[in-house]
Design a protein around this motif. Structure first.
Motif, PDB file in Angstrom:
ATOM      1  N   LEU A   1      17.886  59.364  17.253  1.00 30.51           N
ATOM      2  CA  LEU A   1      19.555  59.181  18.334  1.00 30.51           C
ATOM      3  C   LEU A   1      18.827  58.511  20.017  1.00 30.51           C
ATOM      4  N   ARG A   2      20.119  57.420  19.795  1.00 28.95           N
ATOM      5  CA  ARG A   2      19.319  55.883  21.070  1.00 28.95           C
ATOM      6  C   ARG A   2      20.761  56.686  22.305  1.00 28.95           C
TER       7      ARG A   2
ATOM      8  N   VAL B   1      25.417  67.970  17.866  1.00 37.54           N
ATOM      9  CA  VAL B   1      24.292  68.242  19.298  1.00 37.54           C
ATOM     10  C   VAL B   1      25.026  67.523  20.876  1.00 37.54           C
ATOM     11  N   ARG B   2      24.323  68.331  21.729  1.00 40.13           N
ATOM     12  CA  ARG B   2      25.125  68.497  23.312  1.00 40.13           C
ATOM     13  C   ARG B   2      23.328  68.355  24.166  1.00 40.13           C
TER      14      ARG B   2
ATOM     15  N   GLY C   1      25.735  63.860  27.245  1.00 40.57           N
ATOM     16  CA  GLY C   1      25.731  62.866  26.113  1.00 40.57           C
ATOM     17  C   GLY C   1      25.835  63.525  24.496  1.00 40.57           C
ATOM     18  N   SER C   2      26.490  63.377  24.173  1.00 39.52           N
ATOM     19  CA  SER C   2      26.512  64.556  22.551  1.00 39.52           C
ATOM     20  C   SER C   2      26.452  63.275  20.573  1.00 39.52           C
ATOM     21  N   GLU C   3      26.369  63.614  20.269  1.00 40.93           N
ATOM     22  CA  GLU C   3      25.873  63.010  18.941  1.00 40.93           C
ATOM     23  C   GLU C   3      26.584  64.229  17.889  1.00 40.93           C
ATOM     24  N   ARG C   4      27.864  63.374  17.055  1.00 34.03           N
ATOM     25  CA  ARG C   4      28.343  64.412  15.899  1.00 34.03           C
ATOM     26  C   ARG C   4      27.536  64.441  14.427  1.00 34.03           C
ATOM     27  N   GLY C   5      27.245  65.581  13.610  1.00 34.27           N
ATOM     28  CA  GLY C   5      26.868  66.170  12.712  1.00 34.27           C
ATOM     29  C   GLY C   5      28.293  65.464  11.288  1.00 34.27           C
ATOM     30  N   PRO C   6      27.580  65.810  10.561  1.00 33.80           N
ATOM     31  CA  PRO C   6      28.475  66.176   8.905  1.00 33.80           C
ATOM     32  C   PRO C   6      29.483  67.335   9.849  1.00 33.80           C
ATOM     33  N   ASP C   7      30.541  67.411   9.159  1.00 32.43           N
ATOM     34  CA  ASP C   7      31.782  68.338   8.468  1.00 32.43           C
ATOM     35  C   ASP C   7      31.348  69.455   7.534  1.00 32.43           C
TER      36      ASP C   7
ATOM     37  N   VAL D   1      18.780  70.511  24.582  1.00 34.38           N
ATOM     38  CA  VAL D   1      19.732  70.652  23.460  1.00 34.38           C
ATOM     39  C   VAL D   1      20.188  71.118  23.011  1.00 34.38           C
ATOM     40  N   GLU D   2      21.714  71.493  22.973  1.00 34.25           N
ATOM     41  CA  GLU D   2      22.301  72.640  22.257  1.00 34.25           C
ATOM     42  C   GLU D   2      23.786  72.008  20.729  1.00 34.25           C
TER      43      GLU D   2
END
Length: 690
Positions: free
Chosen positions: A178-179, A137-138, A160-166, A93-94
């Motif tokens: 996260l699925r 997170v990637r 894959g990746s998931e965006r968090g808050p700005d 996880v990055e």
């Protein structure tokens, strides 16, 4: 990439060593250069710049514990298991700060634990002066290659990746659960198949060279098939002789040209059952079990739904070794009435021997067609393609830290892709096997479930040869021996590390068992083998019928382990599973697949189905009412050529350098021995991708 990196570093005031590095880029040029890079290049650039930017800003490297902020979460599969969410363990996880027009900022990395949880500590200041991080997170899976000396080189592939808050200004952020839709099982089938949505793509891809290999193999015959199909649509009558002549000359066509009648003899019939693509397990004849020279093959087609248009009887084939040659002595056909479609329809059994002349030749042809269909569904599609797919899915879902990945993944890497193509191309409602054979879509599904229900890694070993001329069995035994040596050498080097990550082996095994079909033991075998003397029955390639028949709800695939720590005998069991997987993904598939043009390259010799003609199905080859229609004939020849001639990913070539070079050299040193048995080991692929 590296020139762009130097110029971008220079633009940030970071000195390099190349001439011209002191020339700064303005903001517009910086953005243009960065946007021209590919995704992986941008990621590599950002990772490279992160520590230098920190250093330029006067911030030295610190341990993770000293970093002020943390991002956490949990990663699970898209589909739940019986007990709820299924954790995605040991993925990289990055954590990144997203930027527009300039490189994204790398903030930190970590790995998911056994329960899929991750925790990445970072410094918000790494987002840049005056910039609050836009968190993302990637996720990455490991890839590997081997150097010539056998050392492993690891790389990471983004999945894959998931965006968090700005503009996140806090020191803590929880991404929650996260699925990730990652190597999911297809819920619409009882087989262990990969789930690919209609608008989605598989989580893997073919090696680039494979597409070129396909183009080179198919290009010469693609126009031939298209011309035939177009002529048919235009109402032009195409004879089978003309269709056959338009394709390259197949082995049986050449033999008939050189020696008419040679491929229709009893001796050639037996030879191909020993050494052709039809090669199968030869049980002793149960009616004379003490006779070491009497054998039997049985194809139980009446158990399945048929279309009523093709004739596909049960075939009970009796054979005998005479002076080292396998000869058919009796063929018993269980014939339905024309039009009968239901499983278990009434049949009339008729027996034929060489004394029956033309009827004997027709019965041999029916048996040959039956063997062709059985090979396609059994030896090829079932035992190799779909069987190995279940190991591929379980391995990709679970093997990441374990060195077992280095041993198995080269042989599992593309099978799900070619199988996904087969869903409509070969099987399914419009697949070629469904259209060209007697079996309906439901009949094929039932047959495949029964076949997969009879395959297990436990206790498997290739059956010994029945005679000196049984080249297939001798080659199989040699290849099995060499795979065993390769596996033993690998475990001698990495066995301790495999045991240290036994949790991954346990989850791999759990997935295999949970998603395998129920063990299948037919009524005849249940009555004649388990717990009874049955010296005629070859057991080495079959699952343990005593165990499977006695268990209340047995699964086809046996468990390797049920604990997170290896127990006595379980490492040896794992070695056996690895040996089994490699054998079927390489040698066994090569033998069944590569010989298709030899044994299924002539329409009148062998096809997938004979029709009920005006005079019945048992007629001569001159009766074209029985043979496949022109459109099926040209498609059959196109498929046989394509499957036999499209090859990429050879073991000895090791194009992706993902197979241990020790195994490559081991096979190369035995190339002459394989050549004496009729196999060019250079044509054996490292995985199933055709």
């Amino acid at each position: 990439m590296f020139v762009a990196m130097r110029r971008l570093m220079s633009a940030l005031g970071l000195k390099g060593t190349e001439k011209g590095d002191d020339e700064l880029l303005d903001a517009a040029e910086l953005a243009r250069w960065y946007s021209s890079l590919g995704l992986e290049e941008r990621l590599a650039l950002s990772r490279e710049l992160a520590p230098r930017v920190r250093a330029a800003a006067g911030r030295s490297e610190r341990s993770a514990a000293d970093l002020p902020a943390v991002a956490e979460g949990r990663l699970v599969f898209e589909q739940d298991g019986p007990s709820g969410p299924v954790p995605l363990h040991h993925l990289k996880v990055e954590l990144w700060d997203r930027d527009i027009g300039t490189p994204d900022d790398f903030l930190g990395e970590g790995f998911t634990d056994a329960e899929g949880r991750f925790c990445v500590r970072y410094d918000p200041a790494d987002a840049g002066v005056g910039d609050l991080p836009d968190l993302e997170v990637r996720f990455f899976e490991p890839q590997h290659g081997f150097l010539p000396d056998g050392r492993v080189v690891e790389t990471w592939r983004r999945i894959g990746s998931e965006r968090g808050p700005d503009d996140h200004g806090g020191l803590h952020y929880d991404f929650g659960t996260l699925r990730l839709p990652y190597w999911e099982y297809d819920p619409s089938t009882s087989l262990a198949r990969l789930h690919v949505t209609e608008a989605g793509t598989p989580p893997t891809a073919y090696a680039p060279g494979r597409s070129l290999a396909m183009l080179k193999a198919v290009a010469p015959i693609e126009l031939v098939k298209r011309r035939h199909l177009l002529q048919g649509k235009l109402g032009q009558v195409l004879g089978l002789e003309k269709i056959q002549a338009d394709y390259p000359e197949a082995m049986t066509v050449r033999m008939e040209r050189e020696s008419p009648g040679s491929t229709r003899t009893d001796a050639f019939f037996g030879e191909r059952l020993l050494n052709g693509m039809f090669s199968a397990i030869l049980d002793r004849d149960p009616e004379v079990p003490a006779d070491a020279n009497a054998f039997r093959l049985y194809y139980p087609w009446n158990a399945y739904e048929q279309d009523g248009l093709h004739c596909l009887p049960d075939v009970d084939l009796r054979l005998r070794l005479v002076d080292g040659r396998l000869l058919p002595t009796r063929i018993i056909l269980g014939m339905r009435e024309p039009g009968a479609a239901a499983p278990g329809s009434p049949v009339t059994r008729r027996s034929y021997t060489p004394a029956d002349g033309p009827n004997w030749e027709a019965a041999k042809r029916m048996a040959r067609v039956s063997a062709t269909l059985d090979t396609e569904l059994g030896n090829h599609l079932g035992q190799c393609h779909f069987n190995i797919e279940q190991y591929a899915i379980a391995a990709h879902r679970n093997l990441r830290r374990s060195p077992l990945r280095w041993l198995l993944m080269p042989h599992l890497r593309e099978v799900v892709l070619i199988n996904h193509s087969a869903n409509d191309f070969l099987v399914g409602g419009t697949g070629y096997i469904t259209r060209a054979s007697a079996l309906t879509e439901r009949g094929i599904e039932s047959r495949l479930v029964h076949l997969l229900g009879s395959y297990d890694w436990k206790g498997f070993a290739p059956a010994p040869p029945v005679c000196e001329g049984h080249r297939y069995a001798r080659a199989a035994g040699l290849f099995w021996k060499l795979v065993g040596e390769h596996v033993e050498a690998f475990f001698a080097e990495h066995g301790a590390a495999v045991e240290a990550e036994w949790c991954e082996v346990r989850r791999f095994s759990d997935d295999l068992v949970a998603h395998s079909v129920p063990a299948f033991v037919c009524r005849y075998l249940r009555a004649t083998v388990p717990g009874k003397p049955a010296p005629w029955f070859v057991r080495s390639e079959r699952m343990d019928l005593e165990v499977k028949a006695a268990a209340p709800t047995p699964k086809a695939v046996s468990a390797v382990t049920r604990t997170d720590v290896a127990q006595a005998g379980e490492v040896e069991a794992l070695k056996q599973l690895c040996r089994y997987v490699i054998f079927f993904a390489t040698f066994r598939h090569a033998w069944a697949n590569n010989l298709q043009w030899d044994d299924a390259g002539e329409v009148l010799y062998a096809c997938l189905g004979l029709r009920w003609g005006k005079g019945g199905a048992l007629s001569t080859e001159e009766d074209l009412d029985v043979a496949p229609p022109p459109e099926d004939a040209t498609e059959m020849l196109w498929i046989s050529w394509m499957l036999s001639k499209t090859n990429y990913g050879f073991l000895l070539a090791n194009e992706e350098a993902d197979v241990h070079p020790r195994f490559v050299e081991l096979l190369r040193t035995h190339a002459a021995a394989f050549a004496e048995l009729g196999m060019d080991v250079r044509t054996v692929s490292s995985r199933i991708n055709i």
